[in-house]
Design an enzyme around this catalytic site. Sequence first.
Site: not given
Ligand code: TYM
Length: 334
Positions: A197, A115, A200
């Site tokens: 991966k 990032k 978004k």
């Molecule tokens: P974020 O918003 O990037 O993604 C949300 C969830 O989607 C999963 N994910 C994927 N899984 C499979 N294949 C992919 N290509 C893919 N892209 C995204 C992510 O693994 C995630 O589970 N830091 C976290 C948000 C967060 C969080 C937390 C999660 C903040 N606090 C506490 C769990 C517990 C994030 O940015 O996810």
Amino acid sequence: MIDGKKVLFSGMQATGNLTLGNYLGALKNWVELSDEYMCFYCVVDEHSITVRQDPATLRKRARALYTLYVAAGLNPEKNCIYYQSHVSGHAELAWILNCFTYMGEMNRMTQFKDKSAKHADNINVGLFAYPVLMAADILLYQTDVVPVGVDQKQHLEITRDIAERFNNIYGDVFTIPDAYYGQVGAKIMSLQDPLHKMSKSDENPNASIYLTDSPDDVMRKCKKAVTDSLGQIAYSEDQPGVRNLLDIYSACTGKTPQEAVKEFDGQGYGQLKMAVGEAVNAVLLPLQSEMARLTKEKDYIDQMIKENAEKATYYSLKTLRKVQHKIGFPDRIR
Ligand code: TYM
């Protein structure tokens, strides 16, 4: 434990356009686990501002994400679905945990490296400390299990490390959480570059299927998906593009990748891509129509937002007060 149930926590950022990866890697599993656990599903709007956001857009996206959780099948009357920014304990615990986290640990986080390369003009302290806020999210509710995609593995490990460090000093304050990854779909790859991966923030719109994509868009993107020149449908590391399509197909249909391979025996990539597109649409269409319905249920969603913020605050304060006492902050006078 809350009311005899183990605790589940997870969250998503209200940033960008959610992808099929977010759904298959996380949201779908949340729904499957929601009866078994006492669940906290958070719209992590505080994490979103580590990258500059337009205020009106952020608010709109946070609301849409909240609605999506419900549209996907999470019952807000049973599960605690809320905005991170409505529960001040997240930021308060994050501050405390910052003081139990080393710079070296944060420096090793691959997501920070990625990032900060992408946002070289805004490498802020929040971006650096992002995983500590995530640890606070999880530890605030004495969470047992955290369903996420595998890209969050490092963040889950650091959460456990911070919790163990804290417990070693102050006694058993935090439950040590376990990550939960789905059998299939834990890492959905880009359709254009299957070694990375699906994300978004990908600039190539053909790389990701968005949850708002029309059936035609989905079919077109699947048809354009990068495969290889081997011409055989196998579930193999050597064929990342085909493997990814099989993963998507399996996660959408509930079949195993091995069953999918058998099903496509003797068929070409064109047929596989068509079937994947149809399977994705079978998942997205009901989700989109439920989203459209719930978006009109403004009062109901407002009510749920309010009640669940109160509920989350109640449980978060139990942990926060305990932590504050343990580290020596003066107790409140009642
Ligand atoms: P974020 O918003 O990037 O993604 C949300 C969830 O989607 C999963 N994910 C994927 N899984 C499979 N294949 C992919 N290509 C893919 N892209 C995204 C992510 O693994 C995630 O589970 N830091 C976290 C948000 C967060 C969080 C937390 C999660 C903040 N606090 C506490 C769990 C517990 C994030 O940015 O996810």
